[in-house]
Design an enzyme around this catalytic site. Sequence first.
Site, PDB file in Angstrom:
ATOM      1  N   HIS A  71      43.520  43.024  39.048  1.00 56.03           N
ATOM      2  CA  HIS A  71      42.667  43.093  39.941  1.00 56.03           C
ATOM      3  C   HIS A  71      41.278  42.944  39.693  1.00 56.03           C
ATOM      4  O   HIS A  71      40.510  42.120  40.253  1.00 56.03           O
ATOM      5  CB  HIS A  71      42.911  44.247  40.961  1.00 56.03           C
ATOM      6  CG  HIS A  71      44.193  44.358  41.891  1.00 56.03           C
ATOM      7  ND1 HIS A  71      44.625  45.325  42.563  1.00 56.03           N
ATOM      8  CD2 HIS A  71      45.271  43.423  41.544  1.00 56.03           C
ATOM      9  CE1 HIS A  71      45.930  45.149  42.643  1.00 56.03           C
ATOM     10  NE2 HIS A  71      46.387  44.107  42.324  1.00 56.03           N
ATOM     11  N   HIS A 238      47.654  37.848  48.337  1.00 57.01           N
ATOM     12  CA  HIS A 238      47.513  38.585  46.867  1.00 57.01           C
ATOM     13  C   HIS A 238      47.985  37.959  45.736  1.00 57.01           C
ATOM     14  O   HIS A 238      47.871  38.419  44.448  1.00 57.01           O
ATOM     15  CB  HIS A 238      48.227  40.058  47.589  1.00 57.01           C
ATOM     16  CG  HIS A 238      48.201  41.027  46.242  1.00 57.01           C
ATOM     17  ND1 HIS A 238      46.979  41.640  46.050  1.00 57.01           N
ATOM     18  CD2 HIS A 238      48.995  41.479  45.091  1.00 57.01           C
ATOM     19  CE1 HIS A 238      47.156  42.497  45.197  1.00 57.01           C
ATOM     20  NE2 HIS A 238      48.342  42.232  44.429  1.00 57.01           N
ATOM     21  N   ASP A 242      46.684  37.932  41.949  1.00 57.79           N
ATOM     22  CA  ASP A 242      47.176  38.331  40.640  1.00 57.79           C
ATOM     23  C   ASP A 242      47.201  37.290  39.777  1.00 57.79           C
ATOM     24  O   ASP A 242      46.930  37.431  38.787  1.00 57.79           O
ATOM     25  CB  ASP A 242      48.618  38.781  41.015  1.00 57.79           C
ATOM     26  CG  ASP A 242      48.711  40.178  41.492  1.00 57.79           C
ATOM     27  OD1 ASP A 242      47.692  41.054  41.476  1.00 57.79           O
ATOM     28  OD2 ASP A 242      49.924  40.608  41.760  1.00 57.79           O
ATOM     29  N   HIS A 270      54.186  39.019  37.214  1.00 59.65           N
ATOM     30  CA  HIS A 270      53.246  39.314  35.935  1.00 59.65           C
ATOM     31  C   HIS A 270      54.189  38.809  34.626  1.00 59.65           C
ATOM     32  O   HIS A 270      53.505  38.195  33.826  1.00 59.65           O
ATOM     33  CB  HIS A 270      52.837  40.821  35.769  1.00 59.65           C
ATOM     34  CG  HIS A 270      51.990  41.058  36.859  1.00 59.65           C
ATOM     35  ND1 HIS A 270      50.603  40.268  37.071  1.00 59.65           N
ATOM     36  CD2 HIS A 270      52.141  42.155  37.841  1.00 59.65           C
ATOM     37  CE1 HIS A 270      49.988  41.033  38.002  1.00 59.65           C
ATOM     38  NE2 HIS A 270      50.900  42.135  38.501  1.00 59.65           N
TER      39      HIS A 270
END
Length: 282
Positions: A71, A238, A242, A270
């Site tokens: 973030h 969001h 990311d 991720h």
Amino acid sequence: QQTVRRSFTLIGVGLHSGEWETVRVCPARAGEGRYFVRVRIPAAAALAQDNLRLSMRLAVDDDNGVITCEHLLSALEAIGVDNARIELEGSGEVPIVDGSAYQFAYECARVGLVPAHADGSTAEVPRMAWRPSEMITVRDGDAFVQFIPDAVTKLTYGVDFTYKSTAIGKQWESWTPTEDGDYVDLIARARTFGTMQDYMAYFRAGYIRGGLEQCALIANGDKFWNPPMILPNENARHKILDLVGDLSLMAEPGMAGVPIGHVLAYKGSHRLHAKFLAALAA
């Protein structure tokens, strides 16, 4: 290239540690790039770990790493802070704050940005960016991240949580920075999200020990436990947040990390982002 005019500090709870964590973002010279200091840990794709679950983790060895950095890095990359010394106090985790990148972006705007200069020079140093010429795709089942050559930077993300929660369901969002508006207005406020069942499982397994209600949009079946959404398609936005943070790891010192072209992702994570970074760098 740019850096922050002066330092700023944020203190908050770590999502994984449950402890108070401190992060301090300081000016840096042109060409130094963004790097973390416990020992010096460059914000570089080569240090991204393979065993990623909820957050990005960078490590130079088993004892020295930084977690939940996506973030902060997303805000620095999008706003144009190419060079920064990022000091950490605590366990090595960046505070989760409200689960978005807004507070980091706000602090950057509050202290201001200035040109970053090299040692002994007042000349401005150009900011370069990646521009791959070939299509690149990485997959994991039906999830994928793909790069498509284009003349501008464009990020598109799709999520599908229908099998877990119809409150999240299917969402698609696309953001072209030069056409659609500022990161701070459209992306930065989007909070991390998940389902009540997943968060409780992560808590019982010890993966998270920090607050939930204050730092995540939590879905429970066909409704959100802590509504409302701040932005349309907040969950997909969001994921773009990311993605920007993870792509920032592609930056050479002082350069941009997000490539010029179209990055299209669906049901990514991720872990898949890290696999995509490795393919881009190959």
